[in-house]
Design a protein around this motif. Structure first.
Motif, PDB file in Angstrom:
ATOM      1  N   TYR A 121       7.831  16.483   4.725  1.00 31.18           N
ATOM      2  CA  TYR A 121       8.178  15.436   3.604  1.00 31.18           C
ATOM      3  C   TYR A 121       8.047  13.877   4.142  1.00 31.18           C
ATOM      4  O   TYR A 121       8.863  13.264   4.836  1.00 31.18           O
ATOM      5  CB  TYR A 121       9.906  15.223   2.609  1.00 31.18           C
ATOM      6  CG  TYR A 121       9.051  14.332   1.632  1.00 31.18           C
ATOM      7  CD1 TYR A 121       9.092  15.012   0.066  1.00 31.18           C
ATOM      8  CD2 TYR A 121      10.335  12.873   1.448  1.00 31.18           C
ATOM      9  CE1 TYR A 121       9.240  14.153  -1.163  1.00 31.18           C
ATOM     10  CE2 TYR A 121      10.265  12.091   0.327  1.00 31.18           C
ATOM     11  CZ  TYR A 121       9.723  13.290  -0.221  1.00 31.18           C
ATOM     12  OH  TYR A 121       9.330  11.911  -2.453  1.00 31.18           O
ATOM     13  N   GLY A 149       6.648  10.916   2.755  1.00 30.23           N
ATOM     14  CA  GLY A 149       7.258   9.889   0.922  1.00 30.23           C
ATOM     15  C   GLY A 149       7.035  10.740  -0.231  1.00 30.23           C
ATOM     16  O   GLY A 149       5.897  11.592  -0.151  1.00 30.23           O
ATOM     17  N   SER A 150       6.532   9.940  -0.872  1.00 26.16           N
ATOM     18  CA  SER A 150       6.239  10.360  -2.690  1.00 26.16           C
ATOM     19  C   SER A 150       5.124  10.016  -3.077  1.00 26.16           C
ATOM     20  O   SER A 150       4.407  10.213  -3.918  1.00 26.16           O
ATOM     21  CB  SER A 150       7.517   9.905  -3.653  1.00 26.16           C
ATOM     22  OG  SER A 150       7.351   8.415  -3.048  1.00 26.16           O
ATOM     23  N   ASP A 151       3.838   9.413  -2.062  1.00 28.80           N
ATOM     24  CA  ASP A 151       2.695   8.896  -2.110  1.00 28.80           C
ATOM     25  C   ASP A 151       1.579  10.195  -2.391  1.00 28.80           C
ATOM     26  O   ASP A 151       1.924  11.342  -1.610  1.00 28.80           O
ATOM     27  CB  ASP A 151       2.286   7.852  -1.609  1.00 28.80           C
ATOM     28  CG  ASP A 151       1.945   8.187   0.263  1.00 28.80           C
ATOM     29  OD1 ASP A 151       0.888   8.927   0.541  1.00 28.80           O
ATOM     30  OD2 ASP A 151       3.529   8.376   0.710  1.00 28.80           O
ATOM     31  N   PRO A 152       0.912   9.583  -3.339  1.00 30.46           N
ATOM     32  CA  PRO A 152      -0.440  10.703  -3.633  1.00 30.46           C
ATOM     33  C   PRO A 152      -0.968  11.577  -2.289  1.00 30.46           C
ATOM     34  O   PRO A 152      -0.871  13.291  -1.939  1.00 30.46           O
ATOM     35  CB  PRO A 152      -1.363   9.921  -4.240  1.00 30.46           C
ATOM     36  CG  PRO A 152      -1.083   8.671  -4.592  1.00 30.46           C
ATOM     37  CD  PRO A 152       0.638   8.327  -3.534  1.00 30.46           C
ATOM     38  N   GLU A 153      -0.985  10.890  -1.281  1.00 27.94           N
ATOM     39  CA  GLU A 153      -2.109  11.686   0.317  1.00 27.94           C
ATOM     40  C   GLU A 153      -0.075  12.379   1.068  1.00 27.94           C
ATOM     41  O   GLU A 153      -0.143  13.638   1.369  1.00 27.94           O
ATOM     42  CB  GLU A 153      -1.684  10.453   1.088  1.00 27.94           C
ATOM     43  CG  GLU A 153      -3.285   9.748   0.703  1.00 27.94           C
ATOM     44  CD  GLU A 153      -4.874  10.730   0.347  1.00 27.94           C
ATOM     45  OE1 GLU A 153      -4.660  11.603   1.376  1.00 27.94           O
ATOM     46  OE2 GLU A 153      -5.060  10.830  -0.473  1.00 27.94           O
ATOM     47  N   SER A 154       0.722  12.086   1.460  1.00 25.97           N
ATOM     48  CA  SER A 154       2.056  13.164   1.267  1.00 25.97           C
ATOM     49  C   SER A 154       1.989  13.789   0.243  1.00 25.97           C
ATOM     50  O   SER A 154       2.663  15.098   1.673  1.00 25.97           O
ATOM     51  CB  SER A 154       3.478  11.897   1.371  1.00 25.97           C
ATOM     52  OG  SER A 154       2.994  11.142   2.186  1.00 25.97           O
ATOM     53  N   ALA A 155       1.912  13.633  -0.920  1.00 24.12           N
ATOM     54  CA  ALA A 155       2.533  15.163  -1.518  1.00 24.12           C
ATOM     55  C   ALA A 155       1.473  16.024  -1.144  1.00 24.12           C
ATOM     56  O   ALA A 155       1.158  17.556  -1.102  1.00 24.12           O
ATOM     57  CB  ALA A 155       2.137  14.110  -3.537  1.00 24.12           C
TER      58      ALA A 155
END
Length: 258
Positions: free
Chosen positions: A150, A152-158
């Motif tokens: 994990y 982060g919560s940004d789209p790329e991290s997702a």
């Protein structure tokens, strides 16, 4: 007389200063040691340092908890045995909690697989309202491990997290003494949240010979709106409730470190 009084006052002031300096030194030492103890162990020493502490008095029916270094655990169930390979580098706190439960004999009291669905299996609930709880040491709060994937919560991290979902046979602590095992790979959100850290995986043929054969005919109170085994009633009545109302429910009867 004035000089004598000044001398005595000076001595007292010096003594007070020494006491204050000594107290300050002890405080600094305590802060440094506390920070050192909270540093995460390196992956190369995790297996050696999976030590479980128990400051409670020894009780009948509970083993003395000491240092544990083995990376695998074998458990017996009503459907047969299975083996777990631990991931201390990914979930050091979860591994410590699980090993603490194993050596304390937590699973020897019969722990029901109270939630069995197509995606996951949940277990770890037991009776809480006991006047003399022999497993109080394993109920102490512990810190959940961060998801190693994990960022982060940004789209790329997702997108990155979705590359590392919990696969079939992943086992994890989900709080307190509660645990979950995934039955399928992908198609579910588990393994994508900030503290979804797997403590290990089922190895060998354990998924086929044990977990694919668990009784699921009762449903469960979480997925089927109150029908089937209810963990809240397990907290109140323990396995007596399960044996009486849901006698076909499978359970763990023992775990040991290999």
């Amino acid at each position: 007389m004035v000089q004598v009084r000044k001398s005595k006052v000076g001595i007292r002031a010096s003594r007070l200063l020494l006491v204050l300096l000594f107290g300050l030194l002890l405080t600094i030492i305590y802060v440094v040691m506390t920070q050192y103890e909270n540093l995460p162990p390196s992956s190369s020493t995790l297996l050696k340092n999976l030590e479980v502490e128990d400051d409670a008095e020894p009780r009948e029916g509970i083993n003395n908890i000491g240092a544990l270094s083995a990376p695998s655990v074998r458990c017996s169930t009503s459907k047969g045995d299975f083996e777990i390979e631990l991931f201390p580098e990914k979930s050091p706190n979860g591994c410590r909690q699980f090993l603490k439960m194993v050596q304390a004999g937590f699973f020897d009291q019969a722990i029901a697989f109270f939630r069995v669905n197509k995606v996951a299996i949940q277990f770890g609930a037991d009776q809480l309202n006991r006047s003399d709880d022999p497993f109080q040491p394993v109920r102490k709060p512990w810190t959940a491990d961060p998801n190693p994937y994990y960022a982060g919560s940004d789209p790329e991290s997702a997108k990155v997290r979705l590359l590392h979902p919990w696969t079939r046979g992943t086992i994890a602590m989900i709080g307190g003494t509660q645990m979950v095992i995934t039955r399928v790979s992908g198609g579910h959100p588990m393994g994508t949240l900030p503290h979804d850290s797997p403590l290990g995986r089922i190895v060998g043929d354990g998924m086929e010979t044990v977990f694919d054969r668990l009784h699921d005919g009762y449903g469960n109170a979480i997925d089927t709106k109150g029908h089937g085994p209810d963990q809240r009633r397990i907290f109140e009545q323990g396995m007596d409730y399960i044996r009486k109302e849901f006698p076909k429910t499978d359970y763990i009867s023992h775990c040991e470190v290999l």
